[in-house]
Write a protein that holds these residues in place. Sequence first.
Motif, PDB file in Angstrom:
ATOM      1  N   THR A  77       0.825  -1.212   0.000  1.00 33.77           N
ATOM      2  CA  THR A  77       0.000   0.000   0.000  1.00 33.77           C
ATOM      3  C   THR A  77       0.854   1.255   0.000  1.00 33.77           C
ATOM      4  O   THR A  77       0.539   2.217  -0.679  1.00 33.77           O
ATOM      5  N   ARG A 129       1.962   2.777  -3.166  1.00 33.15           N
ATOM      6  CA  ARG A 129       0.952   3.447  -3.975  1.00 33.15           C
ATOM      7  C   ARG A 129       0.669   4.869  -3.506  1.00 33.15           C
ATOM      8  O   ARG A 129      -0.159   5.558  -4.085  1.00 33.15           O
ATOM      9  N   ARG A 151      -1.247   7.498   4.376  1.00 36.77           N
ATOM     10  CA  ARG A 151      -1.584   6.231   3.724  1.00 36.77           C
ATOM     11  C   ARG A 151      -1.715   5.120   4.770  1.00 36.77           C
ATOM     12  O   ARG A 151      -2.576   4.252   4.681  1.00 36.77           O
ATOM     13  N   ASP A 209      -5.866   4.552   6.166  1.00 38.34           N
ATOM     14  CA  ASP A 209      -5.801   3.768   4.935  1.00 38.34           C
ATOM     15  C   ASP A 209      -7.083   3.788   4.117  1.00 38.34           C
ATOM     16  O   ASP A 209      -7.056   3.891   2.908  1.00 38.34           O
ATOM     17  N   ARG A 210      -8.239   3.739   4.826  1.00 44.77           N
ATOM     18  CA  ARG A 210      -9.498   3.702   4.061  1.00 44.77           C
ATOM     19  C   ARG A 210      -9.727   5.036   3.373  1.00 44.77           C
ATOM     20  O   ARG A 210     -10.104   5.086   2.212  1.00 44.77           O
ATOM     21  N   GLU A 255      -7.372   5.401   0.463  1.00 39.63           N
ATOM     22  CA  GLU A 255      -7.805   4.546  -0.646  1.00 39.63           C
ATOM     23  C   GLU A 255      -8.910   5.238  -1.438  1.00 39.63           C
ATOM     24  O   GLU A 255      -8.891   5.298  -2.661  1.00 39.63           O
ATOM     25  N   ARG A 256      -9.880   5.809  -0.691  1.00 34.44           N
ATOM     26  CA  ARG A 256     -11.014   6.460  -1.338  1.00 34.44           C
ATOM     27  C   ARG A 256     -10.594   7.765  -2.009  1.00 34.44           C
ATOM     28  O   ARG A 256     -11.005   8.078  -3.113  1.00 34.44           O
ATOM     29  N   TRP A 305      -4.433   8.936  -4.780  1.00 33.96           N
ATOM     30  CA  TRP A 305      -3.092   9.422  -4.491  1.00 33.96           C
ATOM     31  C   TRP A 305      -2.905  10.918  -4.738  1.00 33.96           C
ATOM     32  O   TRP A 305      -2.072  11.556  -4.129  1.00 33.96           O
TER      33      TRP A 305
END
Length: 269
Positions: free
Chosen positions: A64, A67, A145, A149-150, A153-154, A157
């Motif tokens: 993760t 990214r 990140r 994390d959630r 992710e949504r 980047w």
Amino acid sequence: MMGPSHALSGAAVWLTGSLALEHFADYEQSTLALAVGTAVCAGGALFPDLDLSGKVTRNQGGATVARTFGVFSLFVAEVIEKVSLGVYYATKLSRDPKRNNGHRTLTHTIPFTVLVGWGTTALCTAYGKWAVVGILFFMIGLALRGLFDRWAERAGWVIVTLTSAAGAWYTFANLPGDRGYPMIGLAMGVGCFVHIIGDMVTKAGVPILWPIPIKRRMWTPIGLPNSIALRAGGKTEIVVVRSVLTVVSVLAAIGLVAPSVLERFTTDV
Ligand SMILES: [Zn+2]
């Protein structure tokens, strides 16, 4: 261990360490310095996993953290992974197995931790505030990140990158200049070390003794025995470990910031 647990343990260690320094060594830090150190340590606790690259050209895979800044960090991860694999083959002994990727090798060793801490300190000494801003931009991204994390992710980047830039800019505008920033190097080094320990309590283990050869192996994985090791991403890690780390971080942060807030409040009244 998964990303969020690594980042949380970095934050928890930095905050409790700062609290201990304040209590036992009378070393006080400004709230901004504390926030900077915590972000760098949380980000640093994810840094070693930048050795897990994906398929850069297809923008797929990777840890993760790789990214965080989209294709840019995936590319960096690809480079770190290949360099790590190169070092693995350059130093491997007859009983070290063949590998086709460099994950959990060089970046999961003590010399790497020391190198990162020293390199960061050297950069901050040579370039002052500018180095701090660059490092901070990178580390806030990793910390976001990891810790959120959630959301990351949504949001994607681009948003993560912009938020990191805003955080780095705010620090640049408010951080006192003309000095070295030894705590940033320390925070990076401690973060990397915390990551290695985190990986050691999960099943696979890390080559923490490198470069000490043991029985014709240079890269012996060291970790808890399977029977008591935590399963990476398992319930114990997600529920128990993360809750404990969160509570510890929050309590330490309150212990650090509350006295100065109270003081301001009482002098205002
Ligand atoms: Zn790792």
